[in-house]
Design a protein around this motif. Structure first.
Motif, mmCIF file in Angstrom:
data_model
loop_
_atom_site.group_PDB
_atom_site.id
_atom_site.type_symbol
_atom_site.label_atom_id
_atom_site.label_comp_id
_atom_site.label_asym_id
_atom_site.label_seq_id
_atom_site.Cartn_x
_atom_site.Cartn_y
_atom_site.Cartn_z
ATOM 1 N N PHE A 149 0.955 -1.184 0.018
ATOM 2 C CA PHE A 149 -0.047 0.153 -0.001
ATOM 3 C C PHE A 149 0.893 1.283 0.158
ATOM 4 O O PHE A 149 0.322 2.217 0.057
ATOM 5 N N HIS A 150 2.056 1.085 -0.116
ATOM 6 C CA HIS A 150 2.948 2.331 -0.279
ATOM 7 C C HIS A 150 2.583 3.170 -1.232
ATOM 8 O O HIS A 150 2.176 2.625 -2.425
ATOM 9 N N PRO A 151 2.261 4.370 -1.248
ATOM 10 C CA PRO A 151 1.663 5.104 -2.265
ATOM 11 C C PRO A 151 2.489 5.188 -3.913
ATOM 12 O O PRO A 151 1.550 5.030 -4.715
ATOM 13 N N GLU A 152 3.711 4.889 -3.808
ATOM 14 C CA GLU A 152 4.311 4.763 -5.169
ATOM 15 C C GLU A 152 4.450 3.311 -5.462
ATOM 16 O O GLU A 152 4.439 3.239 -6.797
ATOM 17 N N ARG A 153 3.929 2.448 -4.821
ATOM 18 C CA ARG A 153 3.880 0.947 -5.190
ATOM 19 C C ARG A 153 2.456 0.380 -4.984
ATOM 20 O O ARG A 153 2.095 -0.911 -4.844
ATOM 21 N N HIS B 18 -6.408 5.339 6.303
ATOM 22 C CA HIS B 18 -6.727 4.020 5.577
ATOM 23 C C HIS B 18 -8.022 4.225 4.947
ATOM 24 O O HIS B 18 -9.061 4.236 5.826
ATOM 25 N N ILE B 19 -8.189 4.068 3.858
ATOM 26 C CA ILE B 19 -9.390 4.445 2.940
ATOM 27 C C ILE B 19 -9.851 3.319 1.977
ATOM 28 O O ILE B 19 -9.188 2.590 1.234
ATOM 29 N N GLY B 20 -11.206 2.938 2.530
ATOM 30 C CA GLY B 20 -11.725 1.626 1.911
ATOM 31 C C GLY B 20 -12.929 2.023 0.859
ATOM 32 O O GLY B 20 -13.544 2.889 1.271
ATOM 33 N N THR B 29 -11.122 -2.613 -1.608
ATOM 34 C CA THR B 29 -9.500 -2.397 -1.949
ATOM 35 C C THR B 29 -9.396 -1.078 -0.838
ATOM 36 O O THR B 29 -10.331 -0.324 -0.599
ATOM 37 N N VAL B 30 -8.137 -1.202 -0.215
ATOM 38 C CA VAL B 30 -7.880 -0.301 0.494
ATOM 39 C C VAL B 30 -6.591 0.643 0.024
ATOM 40 O O VAL B 30 -5.618 -0.028 -0.582
#
Lengths: 159, 136
Positions: A149-153, B18-20, B29-30
């Motif tokens: 979930f890292h913004p760039e990846r 954290h956005i669902g 999806t988060v």
């Protein structure tokens, strides 16, 4: 899907070096629900368990739409993982020998059915410590996919 | 009418969320945003990376429903869940919040806050938490 040792270390309570996580589920009609969870553990390398302490909307959601996503919340320390998979709630009273996705409910509950006794929240500051811990089962997610979930990846497959 | 309190705004702006989101069929999806900006009484804007936008644009086009909780230390100290309608605007995710819940573990978990009078929400916060935002 077997979780790595690093992931298993991260998916436990903060007091043991783990992290608070967010569990996101959704209604069948697509209304998401995202809640922070402190009591988390890995069971048999591929299941993530969370104490079920009257998570009302989560229960409704997984009863009609049994999927979920768990994300590392705090402290993250570079562990930017999202765990995806089927999700349910296991609790006392299920039929004897009940098995969900290869997980025997009695085994999970025997080990994690009384989380407050096993891992009391002694490190939690008084103003945010729950006044009483009432557990009625465990939320279980079988990990079938892991993404970053890292913004760039974001969305990249980890395992 | 949802009202974001000063405490809520301080936590969201400093720690993101954290956005669902979900498909119309309910597959979640988060994405995780490190920061947020709040606007007016009920709008939250998250700057997204290209990868994050690609990850949720399809969901939002089919289903604008969004839920989010404060990130980082906020996941522990700022026990709220916000729900609303999201859209991509100028590269950002903009959410018009229309439901706010307390998620503090215990008997008040799930208590709906946006239906209370403004002053009652502030009073609730003052009597449950000792901070008005993250430590500086």
């Amino acid at each position: 899907m077997k979780l790595t040792a690093e992931m298993q270390d991260a998916l436990q309570v903060v007091g043991k070096g783990g992290a608070v996580v967010y569990l996101t589920t959704s209604s069948r009609a697509g209304k998401p629900n995202t809640v922070g969870e402190r009591f988390v553990a890995v069971f048999r390398d591929e299941y993530i368990l969370i104490a079920e302490m009257f998570a009302q909307k989560t229960r409704v959601n997984v009863n009609e739409n049994p999927v979920g996503v768990i994300t590392m919340a705090h402290p993250v320390r570079g562990r930017t993982w999202s765990f995806h998979g089927p999700c349910t709630i296991l609790q006392e009273g299920l039929p004897e020998g009940f098995v969900w996705e290869g997980l025997r409910a009695a085994d999970a509950l025997s080990e994690w059915g009384n989380w407050a006794e096993k891992e009391p929240p002694s490190e939690v500051p008084p103003d945010i410590r729950p006044p009483a811990l009432v557990q009625r089962g465990v939320i279980a997610l079988k990990v079938e996919g892991i993404t970053d979930f890292h913004p760039e990846r974001a969305g990249a497959r980890v395992l | 009418m949802s009202v974001l309190t000063t405490r809520m705004k301080n936590w969201l702006e400093a720690t993101g969320a954290h956005i669902g989101t979900a498909t119309a069929q309910g597959v979640p999806t988060v994405v995780v945003a490190d920061r947020a900006k709040t606007e007016g009484r009920s709008t939250v804007r998250f700057a997204l990376s290209d990868a994050q936008r690609q990850q949720i644009a399809g969901n939002l086009a089919a289903n604008p429903q969004v839920a989010f909780g404060p990130g980082g230390l906020g996941s522990i100290r700022a026990a709220y869940q916000f729900k609303g309608a999201g859209r991509i605007e100028g590269g950002d995710l903009v959410v018009e919040v229309n439901e706010i819940y307390c998620t503090k573990p215990g008997p008040e978990a799930g208590l709906r806050l946006d239906t209370l009078p403004d002053e009652a929400v502030v009073k609730f916060e003052e009597t449950r938490w000792r901070d008005n935002g993250p430590p500086r």
